[in-house]
Scaffold this motif. Sequence first.
Motif, short mmCIF file in Angstrom:
data_model
loop_
_atom_site.label_atom_id
_atom_site.label_comp_id
_atom_site.label_asym_id
_atom_site.label_seq_id
_atom_site.Cartn_x
_atom_site.Cartn_y
_atom_site.Cartn_z
N GLU A 5 -3.75 4.33 -6.75
CA GLU A 5 -4.97 4.87 -5.85
C GLU A 5 -5.37 6.21 -6.05
OE1 GLU A 5 -2.82 3.85 -2.08
OE2 GLU A 5 -4.65 3.42 -1.76
N ASP A 24 0.77 5.40 -4.63
CA ASP A 24 0.07 6.34 -3.86
C ASP A 24 -0.50 7.44 -4.22
OD1 ASP A 24 -0.36 6.81 -0.70
OD2 ASP A 24 0.54 8.79 -1.32
N ASP A 31 0.80 -1.26 -0.02
CA ASP A 31 0.02 -0.01 -0.04
C ASP A 31 0.74 1.21 -0.04
OD1 ASP A 31 -2.39 1.37 0.20
OD2 ASP A 31 -2.94 0.61 1.92
N ASP A 32 0.40 2.48 -0.45
CA ASP A 32 1.10 3.62 -0.43
C ASP A 32 2.63 3.63 -1.02
OD1 ASP A 32 -1.30 4.51 0.72
OD2 ASP A 32 -0.27 4.03 2.79
MG MG Z 1 -3.25 3.58 0.20
#
Ligand code: MG
Length: 292
Positions: free
Chosen positions: A238, A204, A181-182
Amino acid sequence: EAKNRGRNNVCFFSQAMREALTQRTSLARDLRSAVANDELRDYYQPIICLRSDRIVKAETLMRWQHPKRGLISPALFIPVAEETGEIIRMGDWIFRQAAQNALKWQALVGDEFAISVNKSPMQFIDPSAMNNDWMQLLQQLGLEGKRIVVEITEGLLLNPDPVVEQRLLHFRDLGVQVAIDDFGTGYSSLSYLSKFDIDFLKIDQSFTRELSEGNESYVLCEAIIVMAHKLGLKVIAEGVETAMQRDLLRAIHCDYAQGFFYSPPIPAAEFEQLLAAEAQKAGAQGAQVDIC
Ligand code: MG
Ligand code: C2E
Ligand code: MG
Ligand code: MG
């Protein structure tokens, strides 16, 4: 005069700090009963395949329906839950919701369908936490591991504990997938990408937000995607908010997109309606797009 103002500022600041602390303490106290009182909510945000333009996955995001304060954002309560350790119980709760819904929705989507669940580092490191329970739950439900994606952040893999490695291997055995994630906001070390078996990188939203033809973010995103594909990973962008961002991501062969352009996170019942509507549309077109 300046001295007085200075003194006032100090007073004002410590007052604000005291209020923040009080708020944290009361959140921490209220969180302890949130699961038992049925105050947590599981929201779902669609993840779209950029080739077929269809919803193929979802991320589950936690909300807290506080009896007095209303709906609270995870940005506010997750850090508190991590501090108090309550995140373990809350994480088990949302995993169960996600697994039950994955079972219910898989037939509406197709072979690629999976639900992403965010995991805090503590949920990996704490020896009392999960894995066996999760395995049992998957077995109980008869849900294939591949229907679940665990989202972790880079920090967890920088200096991994043997317990973390063991748990990741265990997921692998169950067929559970792993996403970073990110991606791009944490550490510059990339060696963990080849060391661990990872399925997805999530770019991200700070990169997506700045995207325009040929600019720095564009170059970074393109480089991340090329690297990921060479390593056999798929990429999810995202924070996609505009058609232009979608078009640019498609041009640089990003696999999936997630963001307000498609849908914000929504309650399970609404998400299910969205899936049903899409399944009907796909059926009417006679198209069967399973693999992105
Ligand atoms: Mg994220
Ligand atoms: P995340 O996992 O990176 O989730 C993405 C966040 O971006 C979500 O915020 C989502 O609502 C927001 N988002 C999605 N599309 C857009 C967009 O187009 N524009 C903008 N500006 N934002 C967008 P949310 O739901 O407030 O969650 C914040 C963070 O809280 C998550 O970031 C995650 O780190 C954490 N979190 C949420 N649910 C859980 C959970 O169940 N467990 C754990 N451990 N952490 C969670
Ligand atoms: Mg996430
Ligand atoms: Mg995040």
